[in-house]
Design an enzyme around this catalytic site. Sequence first.
Site, PDB file in Angstrom:
ATOM      1  N   GLY A  22      67.940 -25.512   4.933  1.00  0.00           N
ATOM      2  CA  GLY A  22      67.356 -25.566   4.261  1.00  0.00           C
ATOM      3  C   GLY A  22      65.629 -25.544   4.048  1.00  0.00           C
TER       4      GLY A  22
ATOM      5  N   CYS B 204      71.995 -28.006  10.190  1.00  0.00           N
ATOM      6  CA  CYS B 204      71.006 -29.154  10.107  1.00  0.00           C
ATOM      7  C   CYS B 204      70.491 -29.197   8.161  1.00  0.00           C
ATOM      8  CB  CYS B 204      69.923 -27.681  10.177  1.00  0.00           C
ATOM      9  SG  CYS B 204      67.852 -28.481   9.619  1.00  0.00           S
ATOM     10  N   TYR B 205      70.378 -29.336   7.674  1.00  0.00           N
ATOM     11  CA  TYR B 205      70.047 -29.473   6.351  1.00  0.00           C
ATOM     12  C   TYR B 205      71.563 -29.550   5.957  1.00  0.00           C
ATOM     13  CZ  TYR B 205      69.271 -30.139   0.887  1.00  0.00           C
ATOM     14  OH  TYR B 205      68.903 -30.966  -0.003  1.00  0.00           O
TER      15      TYR B 205
ATOM     16  N   SER C 246      67.082   4.907   5.418  1.00  0.00           N
ATOM     17  CA  SER C 246      67.129   5.828   4.377  1.00  0.00           C
ATOM     18  C   SER C 246      68.885   6.429   5.312  1.00  0.00           C
ATOM     19  CB  SER C 246      65.804   6.421   4.266  1.00  0.00           C
ATOM     20  OG  SER C 246      65.614   7.017   5.149  1.00  0.00           O
TER      21      SER C 246
ATOM     22  N   LYS D 164      68.999  -4.838  11.728  1.00  0.00           N
ATOM     23  CA  LYS D 164      68.947  -2.795  12.395  1.00  0.00           C
ATOM     24  C   LYS D 164      69.632  -2.841  13.459  1.00  0.00           C
ATOM     25  CE  LYS D 164      65.651   0.525  12.833  1.00  0.00           C
ATOM     26  NZ  LYS D 164      65.046   1.025  11.785  1.00  0.00           N
TER      27      LYS D 164
END
Length: 512
Positions: free
Chosen positions: A51, A78-79, A227, A368
């Site tokens: 974060g 990490c954070y 779509s 994707k």
Amino acid sequence: MILIVDFGSQVTQLIARRVREAHVYCEVVPFFRAAEAIARLRPHGILLSGGPASVTEAAAPALPPAVLEAGVPVLGICYGQQALVQALGGEVQAGPAREFGRAEVEVVAEVPILEGIWAPGERHVVWMSHGDRVERLPEGFAVIARSEGAPHAFIADPARQIYGVQFHPEVAHTPDGARLIEAFVRDIARAPADWSMASFRQTRIEAIRAQVGAGRVICGLSGGVDSAVAAVLVHEAVGAQLTCVFVDHGLMRLHEAEQVTRLFRDHYNIPLVAVDASERFLSGLAGVTDPEAKRKFIGKTFIDVFEEEAGRIGGADFLAQGTLYPDVIESVSFAGGPSVTIKSHHNVGGLPERMQMALVEPLRELFKDEVRALGRELGLPEAFVGRHPFPGPGLAIRIPGEVTREACDILRHADAIWLEEIRAAGLYDSIWQAFAVLLPVRTVGVMGDGRTYDRVCALRAVTSVDGMTADVFPFEPAFLQRVATRIVNEVRGINRVVYDYTSKPPGTIEWE
Ligand code: XMP
């Protein structure tokens, strides 16, 4: 399942993706909803994201107590590691030197989670991105690996099954990161490996049904994969409550409009309203040469046409969209609720507010290639699923200068030859995007014994992971020569072909 507690990292969804790749079901919640989610979902294990905040600041989000109270394995990244350390009585300080990018860790101790992955004495490449670092470990913790900038790069309390890493195992630049996450979710948390695209399809369908109820849904088809996949999924969920609208702005590639109509009407039997609005778009584009003016006109006209068609079928309560994760930059606001910023060059942005429709976005957390896998799962034809991305404003942004029907026809023809040759060479799937651009420049040529004075066509083909950066595809010169010859011979109006050698950055993929 695995719960991912989000502290606002830009790559939290990459953690989710790695967990899915290990065939384990996961959900992401912002940190301030962790307690409720843990009680409801009873996760096998919890992952804490990175974060932007610093635990050394008073206003920084603290580790929700429910995380440790759950009594299940925890891995903080990490954070997330720093929040863990602080909650357990250790100390975190601003590091003397911030560390960004590639780093090397040295493994100094053995721990079951790393069995078969890293052994003591080895050095491994990881990707770091941090300013603060752990200075003093809480009781029960040992250092497993260290780097120059992060003496506590990997820490573990194997008795309580709590782990922390300063580096980012979720990104591809940490080569063993995916294996580490898999070891955590499968071997340590022992979450069942029952996630698959088939199960995702089922849970999404149930979620769509719960959201939509008996409401009416409308979905704008762009001709692209996202779509189409969203529409087919929503149709599976709510059947005839869905109507699709396909606005043909006359800026599609060759035969694209027919392909979409055929696929939806004949193959899937999904109610589809197809409107040929090409005259309206092309007459409005007359004399417009500024790229942003083109984009704005197309976006606005698209919304107008879509709204008119939606009105004709009696309106809808929901708008289904194929928004993907890279379209969504989700950030967590530490002051209150999550704030969602959508970077959207999406066609239908602006519609939901105007028509007071709620959004149905079943692909929001996918990347994707995952959407393509879901499309295959839903039985969409391979030729459709594997298609290169195509921008909402279509050919208009591939015709610098004025867009005319004649220019669109010339470009469509050249583009079709380019893609046909790429497919025939077996290169289509190795390329992120390939297309032709029609330049507003005329040059002199000679054909037969006559002089020609025609337009220039530029060919573009790039490789990319997400469209954010791109490399030029390195074709053999003979291949480019063959395509150039074919285009000049077969396409009236073009007498010169060039290849675009610009990467992104500094170029963009599209020319406008
Ligand atoms: P650029 O040109 O910004 O493009 O490097 C990055 C990717 O985004 C696509 N693109 C769009 N997609 N609506 C879309 O749906 C748009 O307005 C739009 N503009 C660019 C582009 O084709 C490439 O894949």
